[in-house]
Design a protein around this motif. Structure first.
Motif, PDB file in Angstrom:
ATOM      1  N   LYS A   2      -9.004  41.275 -58.353  1.00 38.45           N
ATOM      2  CA  LYS A   2      -9.861  41.200 -57.180  1.00 38.45           C
ATOM      3  C   LYS A   2      -9.207  40.281 -56.158  1.00 38.45           C
ATOM      4  O   LYS A   2      -8.576  39.293 -56.513  1.00 38.45           O
ATOM      5  CB  LYS A   2     -11.240  40.676 -57.543  1.00 38.45           C
ATOM      6  CG  LYS A   2     -12.016  41.631 -58.426  1.00 38.45           C
ATOM      7  CD  LYS A   2     -13.400  41.126 -58.665  1.00 38.45           C
ATOM      8  CE  LYS A   2     -14.151  42.112 -59.545  1.00 38.45           C
ATOM      9  NZ  LYS A   2     -15.481  41.637 -59.873  1.00 38.45           N
ATOM     10  N   THR A   3      -9.401  40.620 -54.889  1.00 33.80           N
ATOM     11  CA  THR A   3      -8.828  39.831 -53.798  1.00 33.80           C
ATOM     12  C   THR A   3      -9.936  39.120 -53.043  1.00 33.80           C
ATOM     13  O   THR A   3     -10.953  39.724 -52.713  1.00 33.80           O
ATOM     14  CB  THR A   3      -8.026  40.731 -52.840  1.00 33.80           C
ATOM     15  OG1 THR A   3      -6.973  41.349 -53.576  1.00 33.80           O
ATOM     16  CG2 THR A   3      -7.444  39.933 -51.688  1.00 33.80           C
ATOM     17  N   PHE A   4      -9.725  37.844 -52.787  1.00 32.62           N
ATOM     18  CA  PHE A   4     -10.622  37.068 -51.931  1.00 32.62           C
ATOM     19  C   PHE A   4      -9.869  36.740 -50.652  1.00 32.62           C
ATOM     20  O   PHE A   4      -8.712  36.307 -50.699  1.00 32.62           O
ATOM     21  CB  PHE A   4     -11.062  35.772 -52.624  1.00 32.62           C
ATOM     22  CG  PHE A   4     -11.957  34.930 -51.769  1.00 32.62           C
ATOM     23  CD1 PHE A   4     -13.309  35.220 -51.669  1.00 32.62           C
ATOM     24  CD2 PHE A   4     -11.448  33.869 -51.036  1.00 32.62           C
ATOM     25  CE1 PHE A   4     -14.136  34.449 -50.855  1.00 32.62           C
ATOM     26  CE2 PHE A   4     -12.259  33.098 -50.230  1.00 32.62           C
ATOM     27  CZ  PHE A   4     -13.611  33.391 -50.135  1.00 32.62           C
ATOM     28  N   ARG A   5     -10.528  36.948 -49.526  1.00 31.71           N
ATOM     29  CA  ARG A   5      -9.917  36.674 -48.225  1.00 31.71           C
ATOM     30  C   ARG A   5     -10.610  35.479 -47.576  1.00 31.71           C
ATOM     31  O   ARG A   5     -11.771  35.565 -47.226  1.00 31.71           O
ATOM     32  CB  ARG A   5     -10.023  37.901 -47.333  1.00 31.71           C
ATOM     33  CG  ARG A   5      -9.157  39.044 -47.801  1.00 31.71           C
ATOM     34  CD  ARG A   5      -9.422  40.353 -47.058  1.00 31.71           C
ATOM     35  NE  ARG A   5      -8.428  41.361 -47.369  1.00 31.71           N
ATOM     36  CZ  ARG A   5      -8.384  42.042 -48.501  1.00 31.71           C
ATOM     37  NH1 ARG A   5      -9.277  41.812 -49.435  1.00 31.71           N
ATOM     38  NH2 ARG A   5      -7.442  42.941 -48.705  1.00 31.71           N
ATOM     39  N   TYR A   6      -9.887  34.380 -47.458  1.00 31.42           N
ATOM     40  CA  TYR A   6     -10.426  33.190 -46.806  1.00 31.42           C
ATOM     41  C   TYR A   6     -10.080  33.246 -45.325  1.00 31.42           C
ATOM     42  O   TYR A   6      -8.925  33.488 -44.947  1.00 31.42           O
ATOM     43  CB  TYR A   6      -9.846  31.906 -47.413  1.00 31.42           C
ATOM     44  CG  TYR A   6     -10.342  30.682 -46.671  1.00 31.42           C
ATOM     45  CD1 TYR A   6     -11.608  30.182 -46.925  1.00 31.42           C
ATOM     46  CD2 TYR A   6      -9.578  30.084 -45.686  1.00 31.42           C
ATOM     47  CE1 TYR A   6     -12.089  29.095 -46.222  1.00 31.42           C
ATOM     48  CE2 TYR A   6     -10.050  28.991 -44.979  1.00 31.42           C
ATOM     49  CZ  TYR A   6     -11.307  28.510 -45.246  1.00 31.42           C
ATOM     50  OH  TYR A   6     -11.790  27.441 -44.539  1.00 31.42           O
ATOM     51  N   ASP A  18      -5.105  35.119 -48.426  1.00 31.00           N
ATOM     52  CA  ASP A  18      -5.661  36.086 -49.370  1.00 31.00           C
ATOM     53  C   ASP A  18      -5.123  35.741 -50.752  1.00 31.00           C
ATOM     54  O   ASP A  18      -3.924  35.477 -50.905  1.00 31.00           O
ATOM     55  CB  ASP A  18      -5.235  37.513 -49.029  1.00 31.00           C
ATOM     56  CG  ASP A  18      -5.756  37.981 -47.680  1.00 31.00           C
ATOM     57  OD1 ASP A  18      -6.636  37.305 -47.112  1.00 31.00           O
ATOM     58  OD2 ASP A  18      -5.281  39.018 -47.198  1.00 31.00           O
ATOM     59  N   THR A  20      -5.178  37.220 -54.766  1.00 28.94           N
ATOM     60  CA  THR A  20      -5.513  38.281 -55.706  1.00 28.94           C
ATOM     61  C   THR A  20      -5.284  37.742 -57.110  1.00 28.94           C
ATOM     62  O   THR A  20      -4.208  37.216 -57.412  1.00 28.94           O
ATOM     63  CB  THR A  20      -4.633  39.525 -55.467  1.00 28.94           C
ATOM     64  OG1 THR A  20      -4.805  39.952 -54.119  1.00 28.94           O
ATOM     65  CG2 THR A  20      -5.002  40.654 -56.408  1.00 28.94           C
ATOM     66  N   GLY A 101     -12.903  30.068 -53.309  1.00 31.15           N
ATOM     67  CA  GLY A 101     -13.685  31.249 -52.950  1.00 31.15           C
ATOM     68  C   GLY A 101     -13.559  32.362 -53.971  1.00 31.15           C
ATOM     69  O   GLY A 101     -14.545  33.030 -54.303  1.00 31.15           O
ATOM     70  N   TRP A 102     -12.346  32.577 -54.481  1.00 29.38           N
ATOM     71  CA  TRP A 102     -12.134  33.609 -55.492  1.00 29.38           C
ATOM     72  C   TRP A 102     -12.967  33.291 -56.735  1.00 29.38           C
ATOM     73  O   TRP A 102     -13.658  34.159 -57.277  1.00 29.38           O
ATOM     74  CB  TRP A 102     -10.650  33.706 -55.862  1.00 29.38           C
ATOM     75  CG  TRP A 102     -10.382  34.818 -56.831  1.00 29.38           C
ATOM     76  CD1 TRP A 102     -10.053  36.106 -56.532  1.00 29.38           C
ATOM     77  CD2 TRP A 102     -10.455  34.734 -58.261  1.00 29.38           C
ATOM     78  NE1 TRP A 102      -9.920  36.836 -57.698  1.00 29.38           N
ATOM     79  CE2 TRP A 102     -10.155  36.014 -58.774  1.00 29.38           C
ATOM     80  CE3 TRP A 102     -10.737  33.712 -59.161  1.00 29.38           C
ATOM     81  CZ2 TRP A 102     -10.143  36.293 -60.141  1.00 29.38           C
ATOM     82  CZ3 TRP A 102     -10.732  33.985 -60.520  1.00 29.38           C
ATOM     83  CH2 TRP A 102     -10.431  35.263 -60.996  1.00 29.38           C
ATOM     84  N   GLU A 105     -16.797  33.673 -56.021  1.00 26.83           N
ATOM     85  CA  GLU A 105     -17.181  35.077 -55.891  1.00 26.83           C
ATOM     86  C   GLU A 105     -17.139  35.809 -57.234  1.00 26.83           C
ATOM     87  O   GLU A 105     -18.026  36.605 -57.537  1.00 26.83           O
ATOM     88  CB  GLU A 105     -16.241  35.752 -54.896  1.00 26.83           C
ATOM     89  CG  GLU A 105     -16.697  37.103 -54.418  1.00 26.83           C
ATOM     90  CD  GLU A 105     -15.803  37.606 -53.306  1.00 26.83           C
ATOM     91  OE1 GLU A 105     -14.749  38.209 -53.621  1.00 26.83           O
ATOM     92  OE2 GLU A 105     -16.151  37.398 -52.127  1.00 26.83           O
ATOM     93  N   ASN A 106     -16.141  35.533 -58.051  1.00 28.14           N
ATOM     94  CA  ASN A 106     -15.973  36.265 -59.299  1.00 28.14           C
ATOM     95  C   ASN A 106     -16.853  35.767 -60.437  1.00 28.14           C
ATOM     96  O   ASN A 106     -17.077  36.495 -61.398  1.00 28.14           O
ATOM     97  CB  ASN A 106     -14.505  36.251 -59.721  1.00 28.14           C
ATOM     98  CG  ASN A 106     -13.710  37.232 -58.895  1.00 28.14           C
ATOM     99  OD1 ASN A 106     -13.690  38.423 -59.190  1.00 28.14           O
ATOM    100  ND2 ASN A 106     -13.087  36.764 -57.830  1.00 28.14           N
TER     101      ASN A 106
END
Length: 148
Positions: A2-6, A18, A20, A101-102, A105-106
């Motif tokens: 999964k990718t998190f975009r800050y 970003d 992943t 953030g990753w 979110e996960n």
């Protein structure tokens, strides 16, 4: 994966990165893992990274270490596939925000108490790191101070 975009907008354009990654809860520790806390491990991507990016990424993961150790007492390894960013909108500290953030979110966690704001008077960014001094060994029981 999964990718998190800050993203953080500012008069300079902003900050961006970003990340992943994937989580492994098998409890098996990979050979090249870096220990973040008790049974929390980080595996870096195969691509080269600057040491500052790695340090801040580890700090971002450490912000949720207590919660992750409680959720996964058998162990958890976060394997980063990629950390990417536009050079014009990046400083190494952003890696902490991307990783935090990753994780948030996960694992459906509350945000940690870190922040960044653009300081117009000084034409730069001000980072706030909650009540935890980055890279300080609080668990040692030895009081340390950092001067500028």
């Amino acid at each position: 994966m999964k990718t998190f975009r800050y993203r953080k907008r500012s008069p300079l354009g902003g900050l961006a990165a970003d990340i992943t990654a994937e989580a492994n809860t098998s409890g098996t520790v990979p050979r090249w893992a870096v220990q973040i806390s008790r049974k929390l491990w980080l595996v870096l991507p195969d691509s080269p990274l600057h040491w500052r990016d790695v340090a801040w990424m580890m700090y971002g993961l450490s912000l949720h270490s207590e919660s992750l150790n409680t959720l996964h007492p058998q162990g958890l390894t976060v394997r980063v596939q990629n950390l990417s960013f536009p050079a014009s909108d990046y400083v190494p500290e952003v890696a902490a925000f991307a990783m935090e953030g990753w994780v948030r979110e996960n694992f459906n966690l509350s945000p940690s108490d870190i922040s960044v704001e653009y300081d117009i008077a000084n034409s730069g960014y001000t980072f706030s790191w909650s009540d935890r001094m980055p890279f300080s060994d609080e668990a040692s029981g030895i009081t340390v101070y950092h001067k500028h």
